[in-house]
Scaffold this motif. Structure first.
Motif, PDB file in Angstrom:
ATOM      1  N   ARG A   1      -1.302 -12.225   4.967  1.00  0.00           N
ATOM      2  CA  ARG A   1      -1.788 -13.478   4.336  1.00  0.00           C
ATOM      3  C   ARG A   1      -0.555 -14.503   4.175  1.00  0.00           C
ATOM      4  O   ARG A   1       0.361 -14.295   3.342  1.00  0.00           O
ATOM      5  CB  ARG A   1      -2.452 -13.230   3.010  1.00  0.00           C
TER       6      ARG A   1
ATOM      7  N   HIS B   1       0.804  -1.121   0.007  1.00  0.00           N
ATOM      8  CA  HIS B   1      -0.038  -0.137  -0.151  1.00  0.00           C
ATOM      9  C   HIS B   1       1.093   1.294  -0.014  1.00  0.00           C
ATOM     10  O   HIS B   1       1.505   1.480   0.969  1.00  0.00           O
ATOM     11  CB  HIS B   1      -0.844  -0.078   1.210  1.00  0.00           C
TER      12      HIS B   1
ATOM     13  N   HIS C   1       0.753   3.922   3.150  1.00  0.00           N
ATOM     14  CA  HIS C   1       1.190   3.354   4.610  1.00  0.00           C
ATOM     15  C   HIS C   1       2.731   2.840   4.909  1.00  0.00           C
ATOM     16  O   HIS C   1       3.169   2.266   3.834  1.00  0.00           O
ATOM     17  CB  HIS C   1       0.069   2.069   4.700  1.00  0.00           C
TER      18      HIS C   1
ATOM     19  N   LYS D   1      -5.304   3.398  10.337  1.00  0.00           N
ATOM     20  CA  LYS D   1      -6.080   2.208  10.496  1.00  0.00           C
ATOM     21  C   LYS D   1      -6.677   1.558   9.105  1.00  0.00           C
ATOM     22  O   LYS D   1      -7.175   2.588   8.394  1.00  0.00           O
ATOM     23  CB  LYS D   1      -7.311   2.559  11.718  1.00  0.00           C
ATOM     24  N   ASP D   2      -6.257   0.398   8.786  1.00  0.00           N
ATOM     25  CA  ASP D   2      -6.831   0.002   7.446  1.00  0.00           C
ATOM     26  C   ASP D   2      -6.994  -1.385   7.700  1.00  0.00           C
ATOM     27  O   ASP D   2      -6.409  -2.491   7.815  1.00  0.00           O
ATOM     28  CB  ASP D   2      -5.725   0.037   6.390  1.00  0.00           C
ATOM     29  N   GLU D   3      -8.574  -1.639   7.772  1.00  0.00           N
ATOM     30  CA  GLU D   3      -8.979  -2.986   8.187  1.00  0.00           C
ATOM     31  C   GLU D   3      -8.878  -4.044   6.791  1.00  0.00           C
ATOM     32  O   GLU D   3      -8.811  -5.174   6.891  1.00  0.00           O
ATOM     33  CB  GLU D   3     -10.492  -3.040   8.361  1.00  0.00           C
ATOM     34  N   ALA D   4      -8.452  -3.289   5.583  1.00  0.00           N
ATOM     35  CA  ALA D   4      -8.449  -4.335   4.306  1.00  0.00           C
ATOM     36  C   ALA D   4      -6.895  -4.727   4.479  1.00  0.00           C
ATOM     37  O   ALA D   4      -6.647  -5.721   3.663  1.00  0.00           O
ATOM     38  CB  ALA D   4      -8.676  -3.337   3.287  1.00  0.00           C
ATOM     39  N   LEU D   5      -5.972  -4.245   5.103  1.00  0.00           N
ATOM     40  CA  LEU D   5      -4.701  -4.768   5.232  1.00  0.00           C
ATOM     41  C   LEU D   5      -4.504  -5.912   5.865  1.00  0.00           C
ATOM     42  O   LEU D   5      -4.578  -5.824   7.080  1.00  0.00           O
ATOM     43  CB  LEU D   5      -3.779  -3.653   5.681  1.00  0.00           C
ATOM     44  N   LYS D   6      -4.140  -7.017   5.370  1.00  0.00           N
ATOM     45  CA  LYS D   6      -4.196  -8.396   6.033  1.00  0.00           C
ATOM     46  C   LYS D   6      -2.643  -8.991   5.864  1.00  0.00           C
ATOM     47  O   LYS D   6      -2.144  -8.755   4.377  1.00  0.00           O
ATOM     48  CB  LYS D   6      -5.270  -9.364   5.561  1.00  0.00           C
TER      49      LYS D   6
END
Length: 408
Positions: free
Chosen positions: A160, A133, A136, A153-158
């Motif tokens: 994996r 990203h 970020h 804060k970014d809930e989409a950042l995972k």
């Protein structure tokens, strides 16, 4: 502008050695690591600095392009390890990079991470578990930030972890059968000659099959099976998870692992340097690196595992600001930086080299990226007389410097 920043030094367990007050965990185990305070290369551009440090070569190759990797780039140390380390029977990739490639905020991938003149078939294996990203930085989710805005804060950042399970109904034996079938077709069909000569594809195919068939590797990526206390020690953030995976991959037999904390500009503290270092950068580094050192030491693996922590360059002695409204920081500075080394025969509690009073230039025992590379190659067991060949067949010496003296 002034030189001294906001942070205070603290004592370590090594008499006479002081480090930043925001590295308390590392300070408590200083007998297990040593510092090189005098590494120098003079390149203060991100792209050149990364190329120099990742390849262990101070010279910039002819035709170097800061906007993209090229076949004329020097090979990275990880690529040379991939090419030169003997393959074991399980055919695991010798070198792995995680959790992502180094990428500039504009989206361009940085040169120096790949095979370059060695050939793309020797690129290290990149396990990309942390989607890039551009806006970020840091070790998400707890330490995700923006240099100007602070915490993000970014809930989409995972995070994996690689999914290495086979599709339903497909066994490893069937995968191997398909590999054998393809090999047979390559031997029999002229139309597949070009594909058969694609050694880069073959290398990745073999490593992929090995990863699929290696139970220990599966376990290394299964963070859900890790003791919660261990997760808490390393840190529940992308850097902690990455170092924990690296530690488990070592047990699986991978020889060289490069872990990146953030992308290209995560540590680019031109502004709000002390706020961002204190809040988002030093805490995950201190936590995860100290946990790795202690963990390897307790398991008996530290003696045979060299840990190296550094960056593309240092930061300017003098404080500056990028604008009238920005909080102060420091600019790029290739003339000197410090490195932390532990394990692999390194004696703890030592300090190699020194700088002038404002940490601007080395004043004793200057070290080069070539010396650092030689230290790493020696730890990997690669002989000093070893040569590697570029894609034209021309030989090159692996060692272009001498291992850093005084560490062992």
């Amino acid at each position: 502008m002034e030189v001294r920043g906001e942070f205070k030094p603290i004592r370590t367990r090594t008499p006479g050695t002081h480090i930043c007050e925001h590295l308390p965990k590392l300070a408590q185990i200083s007998e297990k690591w040593s510092l090189v305070r005098s590494l120098t290369h003079g390149n203060s551009d991100h792209s050149q600095g990364h190329h120099v440090m990742l390849t262990g070569r101070t010279d910039i190759p002819i035709g170097f392009d800061p906007s993209k990797p090229k076949k004329s780039d020097h090979p990275s140390m990880a690529a040379l390890a991939t090419a030169l380390l003997p393959r074991k029977k399980d055919n695991l990739p010798p070198a792995i990079v995680l959790p992502d490639k180094l990428v500039h905020r504009t989206g361009r991938t940085l040169a120096g991470q790949f095979g370059g003149t060695l050939g793309s078939q020797h690129d290290p294996w990149f396990l990309e578990m942390s989607p890039y990203h551009p806006n970020h930085y840091g070790a998400f989710p707890e330490y995700l930030f923006h240099h100007e805005r602070g915490f993000e804060k970014d809930e989409a950042l995972k995070f994996r972890a690689p999914h290495l399970s086979l599709p339903q109904g497909l066994t490893l034996d069937r995968v191997m059968d398909r590999v054998s079938l393809r090999n047979s077709l390559e031997d029999q069909t002229e139309n597949l000659t070009a594909l058969a000569e694609d050694t880069s594809f073959d290398t990745y195919r073999q490593a992929a099959v090995s990863l699929l068939g290696n139970h220990q590797v599966h376990e290394a990526f299964s963070l859900d099976k890790v003791d919660p206390k261990m997760l808490d020690r390393y840190g529940r953030h992308s850097f902690g998870w990455s170092l924990l995976m690296a530690r488990r991959l070592l047990e699986s037999g991978v020889r060289m692992i490069q872990v990146n904390l953030g992308n290209n500009e995560t540590w680019d503290t031109h502004q709000a340097a002390w706020k961002n270092l204190k809040g988002y950068l030093l805490p995950p580094m201190d936590q995860a690196v100290s946990a790795l050192i202690e963990d390897l030491d307790a398991s008996g693996l530290l003696d045979e595992t060299l840990i190296v922590m550094g960056s593309e360059f240092g930061r300017t002695p003098r404080i500056s600001a990028i604008s009238k409204t920005a909080l102060p920081g420091r600019d790029h500075w290739g003339h000197v930086q410090s490195l932390l080394l532990a394990g692999g025969g390194v004696k703890g509690g030592r300090v190699i080299g020194s700088t002038d009073k404002i940490a601007g230039y080395p004043t004793s025992d200057p070290q080069t990226p070539e010396n650092l590379a030689a230290t790493i190659y020696e730890a990997l067991g690669l002989p000093r007389e070893l040569m590697w060949h570029d894609f034209t067949g021309r030989p090159h010496p692996l060692y272009m410097g001498s291992p850093i003296s005084g560490l062992m």
